[in-house]
Design an enzyme around this catalytic site. Structure first.
Site: not given
Ligand code: CP3
Length: 345
Positions: A26, A30, A39, A76, A152
């Protein structure tokens, strides 16, 4: 520099490098003000992921600030259920929402037919990054592993312990297994395309591996990861694969041996001496700085880094966190981490 000289790729072939390469799960997102600004231009998170110029820019933002050794494409894990035809949305402040699938009959609503058309923007992101990245930066593609995607897809949202998929897996292993099989097949196809589009490393995120009992872990985590790795290695033998069965505990070792990944990414609960004696002899390791120590910064962060470096940097090691960067992390703490890793020895 030829691409084989990139630090990440050298470690993934088993070399020890000191100071080791660094990237952070990540690393885009944000906690960066420039990400929050970008965003705003897209109303939905999935639209943002599917707009190559946005996703490319989001990937590059942390590299401009910090110069990590790897870029992970911005996307994602939930693009896979979306591409298979399940309803997926991201509700601000709540996280992902999916129309739950809980029976074998409901699987008929999913199809691989439109997979590559739907995911074409992801492949464009990789092609763009392949052109734009600095020559020393490795490009990581990724996907959710089958169990975590199923979590999920079956639960319909994030929870603490994913009771719905765990129950379905016990009461109807054949029906649940059909979902896992569909995901294995989709991931092999999706990740092969990622590699053909420029990904040099693949990471498989099994973020919810840790909620399973050992036998269920073998069946739904080790076996599906093994099948994906085996197929990708057959088609693309030179591409290293990092597995991340978060929360696997003692089963990290069996996971590494059985799946034949090139590296395991380890969460913060695993003692570094155990990682060194039981995991590093099997494969390279990545991790396992506590993301809360990064949030805290200061002495607490420096101690965690020193402990990990002392134990692991004499073997094949990639500095990373035990889980993704938290949204409230001050960006300066990432600078502090990089300084400590570079100067620690
Ligand atoms: O920089 C990076 O790592 C690349 C981008 C990336 C995102 N999600 C962006 C994201 C990666 C590699 C992921 C993987 C991901 N997504 C996982 C596996 C890793 C982990 O954290 O366990 C999982 C379980 C998800 C599912 C997911 N996506 C959730 C549960 C959420 C909501 C929780 C949150 O943090 O808001 C997301 C949304 C998400 N994915 C965001 C980002 C930057 C936030 C949304 C936004 O910017 O509006």
């Amino acid at each position: 520099m030829t691409s084989n000289d990139k630090k990440m790729l050298r470690v993934l072939r088993g070399e020890s490098i000191n100071p080791p390469p660094v990237w952070l799960m990540r690393q885009a997102g944000r906690y960066l003000p420039e990400y929050r600004e970008l965003r705003k231009k897209s109303k939905s998170f999935l639209d943002f992921c599917y707009t190559p110029e946005m996703a490319i820019e989001a990937t590059l933002q942390p590299l401009r600030r910090y110069g990590f050794d790897a870029a992970i494409m911005f996307s994602d894990i939930l693009v896979i259920p979306d591409a298979l035809g399940q309803d997926v949305s991201f509700v601000v402040g709540e996280g992902p929402k999916l129309e739950p699938i809980r029976t074998k009959e409901a699987l008929s609503g999913l199809s691989m037919d439109g997979l590559h058309d739907h995911l074409a923007p992801v492949y464009e992101v990789l092609k763009g990054l392949h052109r734009e990245l600095p020559k020393e930066t490795a490009l990581i593609g990724f996907a959710g592993a089958p169990w975590t995607l199923a979590c999920y897809m079956v639960e319909g949202k994030g929870t603490r312990d994913f009771q719905e998929p765990r129950s379905w897996a016990y009461t109807d292993p054949e029906g649940f297994g059909a979902l896992i099989d569909l995901l294995v097949k989709s991931l092999i196809s999706y990740l092969s395309r990622q590699i053909e589009s420029g990904a040099e490393i693949i990471q498989l995120f099994d973020s919810w591996a840790g909620v399973l009992s050992p036998d269920q872990f073998r069946k739904w985590v080790i076996d599906p990861n093994r099948r994906v790795v085996e197929a990708l290695k057959k088609a693309h033998p030179a591409i290293p694969i990092i597995g991340f069965p978060r929360g696997a505990g003692l089963l990290y070792a069996e996971f590494a041996r059985e799946t034949k990944v090139d590296a395991v990414s380890v969460d913060q609960t695993v003692p570094v001496d155990w990682i060194r004696s039981e995991l590093q002899p099997i494969c390279a390791v990545q991790g396992n700085i506590d993301n809360l120590a990064l949030l805290a910064g200061g002495d607490a962060l420096e101690r965690e880094i020193d402990v990990a470096m002392d134990a692991l940097a004499s073997g094949p090691y990639i500095v990373n966190l035990g889980h993704g960067i938290l949204q409230t992390t001050p960006p300066e703490h990432v600078d502090a981490l990089l300084r400590r890793v570079a100067g620690a020895r």
